[in-house]
Motif scaffolding. Structure first.
Motif: not given
Length: 122
Positions: A93, A9, A13-14, A82-84
């Motif tokens: 996301f 993550i 994303a976090a 997982i990225d944003y």
């Protein structure tokens, strides 16, 4: 590959997940990341908050986010990031899974070399 590397993550994303926890009053919940059968290509991702852990869940923590992955999803997700991302159209996301060999046109489902899932019409 270590358990910490099953899913990565990013900091972006976090940050977004922490905001969602606050907005939805999900304090004490963990993020559950999973793979389910379905979608055009056979498999689809699931992300949501969960207050109950299963005995065989793999528990991880990155950037202050506690999350779990079930044993069945772990090999399919190994190495996934997982990225944003923010854009003019809003944010969302992104999931970069090195195991996905094909995905559908709408981008919401995929399949791997060893798991075709259960394709359904989109």
């Amino acid at each position: 590959m270590q358990e910490q590397e099953i899913v990565i993550i990013t900091e972006a994303a976090a940050f977004q997940i922490k905001e969602m926890i606050k907005e939805n009053e999900e304090e004490g919940a963990v993020l559950r990341v999973a793979v389910h059968g379905g979608g055009c290509s056979g498999l689809s991702y699931g992300m949501g908050f969960d207050h109950e852990l299963k005995e065989d869940d793999i528990q991880l923590s990155q950037h202050g986010i506690d999350f779990v992955i079930d044993q069945e999803s772990a090999p399919i997700l190994r190495g996934t990031v997982i990225d944003y991302k923010q854009s003019l159209m809003g944010g969302g996301f992104t999931i970069d899974n090195p195991n996905a060999i094909a995905s559908c046109g709408c981008g919401s489902s995929f399949r791997t070399a060893t798991n075709t899932g259960t394709p359904e019409n989109c």
